[in-house]
Design a protein around this motif. Sequence first.
Motif, PDB file in Angstrom:
ATOM      1  N   ARG A  80       0.828  -1.216   0.000  1.00 54.75           N
ATOM      2  CA  ARG A  80       0.000   0.000   0.000  1.00 54.75           C
ATOM      3  C   ARG A  80       0.859   1.261   0.000  1.00 54.75           C
ATOM      4  NH1 ARG A  80      -4.079  -0.070   4.694  1.00 54.75           N
ATOM      5  NH2 ARG A  80      -4.748   1.801   3.613  1.00 54.75           N
ATOM      6  N   GLY A  81       2.042   1.208   0.597  1.00 53.89           N
ATOM      7  CA  GLY A  81       2.904   2.373   0.683  1.00 53.89           C
ATOM      8  C   GLY A  81       4.007   2.401  -0.352  1.00 53.89           C
ATOM      9  N   TYR A 115       0.423  -4.665  -9.339  1.00 53.67           N
ATOM     10  CA  TYR A 115       1.669  -5.378  -9.050  1.00 53.67           C
ATOM     11  C   TYR A 115       1.491  -6.851  -9.376  1.00 53.67           C
ATOM     12  CZ  TYR A 115       2.720  -1.235  -6.285  1.00 53.67           C
ATOM     13  OH  TYR A 115       2.940   0.051  -5.884  1.00 53.67           O
ATOM     14  N   LEU A 116       2.576  -7.463  -9.850  1.00 55.23           N
ATOM     15  CA  LEU A 116       2.643  -8.902 -10.044  1.00 55.23           C
ATOM     16  C   LEU A 116       3.663  -9.435  -9.051  1.00 55.23           C
ATOM     17  CD1 LEU A 116       2.177 -11.585 -11.581  1.00 55.23           C
ATOM     18  CD2 LEU A 116       3.936 -10.821 -13.200  1.00 55.23           C
ATOM     19  N   LEU A 117       3.280 -10.469  -8.299  1.00 51.17           N
ATOM     20  CA  LEU A 117       4.164 -11.088  -7.310  1.00 51.17           C
ATOM     21  C   LEU A 117       4.593 -12.458  -7.823  1.00 51.17           C
ATOM     22  CD1 LEU A 117       2.108 -10.353  -4.062  1.00 51.17           C
ATOM     23  CD2 LEU A 117       3.718  -8.865  -5.252  1.00 51.17           C
ATOM     24  N   ARG A 118       5.932 -12.677  -7.845  1.00 50.41           N
ATOM     25  CA  ARG A 118       6.450 -13.970  -8.293  1.00 50.41           C
ATOM     26  C   ARG A 118       7.471 -14.488  -7.309  1.00 50.41           C
ATOM     27  NH1 ARG A 118       8.017 -12.902 -14.414  1.00 50.41           N
ATOM     28  NH2 ARG A 118       7.837 -10.758 -13.890  1.00 50.41           N
ATOM     29  N   PRO A 119       7.529 -15.771  -7.044  1.00 47.66           N
ATOM     30  CA  PRO A 119       6.695 -16.813  -7.644  1.00 47.66           C
ATOM     31  C   PRO A 119       5.261 -16.742  -7.119  1.00 47.66           C
ATOM     32  CG  PRO A 119       8.081 -17.764  -5.939  1.00 47.66           C
ATOM     33  CD  PRO A 119       8.455 -16.313  -6.046  1.00 47.66           C
ATOM     34  N   GLY A 120       4.411 -17.473  -7.740  1.00 48.83           N
ATOM     35  CA  GLY A 120       3.011 -17.527  -7.334  1.00 48.83           C
ATOM     36  C   GLY A 120       2.083 -16.877  -8.334  1.00 48.83           C
ATOM     37  N   GLY A 121       2.554 -15.804  -8.983  1.00 46.45           N
ATOM     38  CA  GLY A 121       1.741 -15.180 -10.019  1.00 46.45           C
ATOM     39  C   GLY A 121       0.533 -14.422  -9.518  1.00 46.45           C
ATOM     40  N   ALA A 122       0.582 -13.896  -8.291  1.00 51.93           N
ATOM     41  CA  ALA A 122      -0.552 -13.129  -7.763  1.00 51.93           C
ATOM     42  C   ALA A 122      -0.512 -11.707  -8.316  1.00 51.93           C
ATOM     43  CB  ALA A 122      -0.509 -13.093  -6.245  1.00 51.93           C
ATOM     44  N   TYR A 123      -1.679 -11.159  -8.565  1.00 58.22           N
ATOM     45  CA  TYR A 123      -1.828  -9.761  -8.964  1.00 58.22           C
ATOM     46  C   TYR A 123      -2.481  -9.010  -7.818  1.00 58.22           C
ATOM     47  CZ  TYR A 123      -0.864 -11.186 -13.762  1.00 58.22           C
ATOM     48  OH  TYR A 123      -0.266 -11.681 -14.887  1.00 58.22           O
ATOM     49  N   VAL A 124      -1.928  -7.836  -7.491  1.00 53.59           N
ATOM     50  CA  VAL A 124      -2.463  -7.006  -6.420  1.00 53.59           C
ATOM     51  C   VAL A 124      -2.714  -5.619  -6.986  1.00 53.59           C
ATOM     52  CG1 VAL A 124      -2.058  -6.053  -4.121  1.00 53.59           C
ATOM     53  CG2 VAL A 124      -1.153  -8.310  -4.701  1.00 53.59           C
ATOM     54  N   PHE A 125      -3.895  -5.073  -6.711  1.00 52.28           N
ATOM     55  CA  PHE A 125      -4.269  -3.742  -7.189  1.00 52.28           C
ATOM     56  C   PHE A 125      -4.518  -2.846  -5.978  1.00 52.28           C
ATOM     57  CE2 PHE A 125      -5.309  -6.892 -10.298  1.00 52.28           C
ATOM     58  CZ  PHE A 125      -4.911  -6.329 -11.513  1.00 52.28           C
ATOM     59  N   VAL A 126      -3.800  -1.714  -5.933  1.00 53.93           N
ATOM     60  CA  VAL A 126      -3.835  -0.798  -4.806  1.00 53.93           C
ATOM     61  C   VAL A 126      -4.331   0.561  -5.294  1.00 53.93           C
ATOM     62  CG1 VAL A 126      -2.444   0.358  -3.046  1.00 53.93           C
ATOM     63  CG2 VAL A 126      -1.890  -1.985  -3.716  1.00 53.93           C
ATOM     64  N   GLU A 127      -5.238   1.136  -4.564  1.00 55.48           N
ATOM     65  CA  GLU A 127      -5.777   2.455  -4.890  1.00 55.48           C
ATOM     66  C   GLU A 127      -4.632   3.472  -4.994  1.00 55.48           C
ATOM     67  OE1 GLU A 127      -9.384   5.228  -3.154  1.00 55.48           O
ATOM     68  OE2 GLU A 127      -8.281   3.938  -1.765  1.00 55.48           O
ATOM     69  N   VAL A 128      -4.630   4.283  -6.066  1.00 57.34           N
ATOM     70  CA  VAL A 128      -3.578   5.284  -6.275  1.00 57.34           C
ATOM     71  C   VAL A 128      -3.639   6.369  -5.201  1.00 57.34           C
ATOM     72  CG1 VAL A 128      -2.798   7.132  -7.822  1.00 57.34           C
ATOM     73  CG2 VAL A 128      -3.317   4.869  -8.749  1.00 57.34           C
ATOM     74  N   ASP A 129      -4.822   6.848  -4.906  1.00 57.54           N
ATOM     75  CA  ASP A 129      -4.985   7.954  -3.960  1.00 57.54           C
ATOM     76  C   ASP A 129      -5.076   7.429  -2.524  1.00 57.54           C
ATOM     77  OD1 ASP A 129      -5.067   9.846  -6.047  1.00 57.54           O
ATOM     78  OD2 ASP A 129      -7.201   9.412  -6.376  1.00 57.54           O
ATOM     79  N   PRO A 130      -4.663   8.276  -1.555  1.00 57.58           N
ATOM     80  CA  PRO A 130      -4.816   7.875  -0.143  1.00 57.58           C
ATOM     81  C   PRO A 130      -6.267   7.539   0.146  1.00 57.58           C
ATOM     82  CG  PRO A 130      -3.476   9.852  -0.320  1.00 57.58           C
ATOM     83  CD  PRO A 130      -4.051   9.575  -1.696  1.00 57.58           C
TER      84      PRO A 130
END
Length: 166
Positions: A80-81, A115-130
């Motif tokens: 998030r940060g 974001y893509l996290l590897r290994p595992g292939g997870a996708y994470v989407f984080v709000e741009v604004d606070p």
Amino acid sequence: MQTDFGGVLPELRRVQQSRMHPRLLTSLHYAEGDGRNRANFETTFDRRSGLVTLRQGRDEATAPLTTEHHDPVSLLVWLRGLEGEERATVQMAGGHVLVQRLPDTAVGDLPARAYLLRPGGAYVFVEVDPPHRLLRLIQPTDFGSLEAVTEPPKKPQPERRRRRAG
């Protein structure tokens, strides 16, 4: 964090608890279980003793603590940060995780960092604004992809004034 699985997946509940360093957002302790009994998986990162302790059921192993670690929950909070970095590598108990920044996108109407996290292939989407909320997570599993989407906060409705009878 609590996750309830069902539908095409076996019905089960996973409760994940993370205690994090307040400034670094790295893991101090992580436990995972069904929420009813003692955790069936637990990791402690003890800076004083310099040890990582992993417990699974009755089995226990220790290793030297040589660097800061993340757990699944602290990694999401840390993301998030994270701003401006194209790539980062973080240490977890099971090994290194490469965090790769993808082009910004939108989740619903909200602009999001991806974001893509590897290994595992997870996708994470984080709000741009606070406050940089986690908006969406896609995690591949043996049963297919799991997707978690947070509901955007509801906009406050204007308060209606009541007329006084006079």
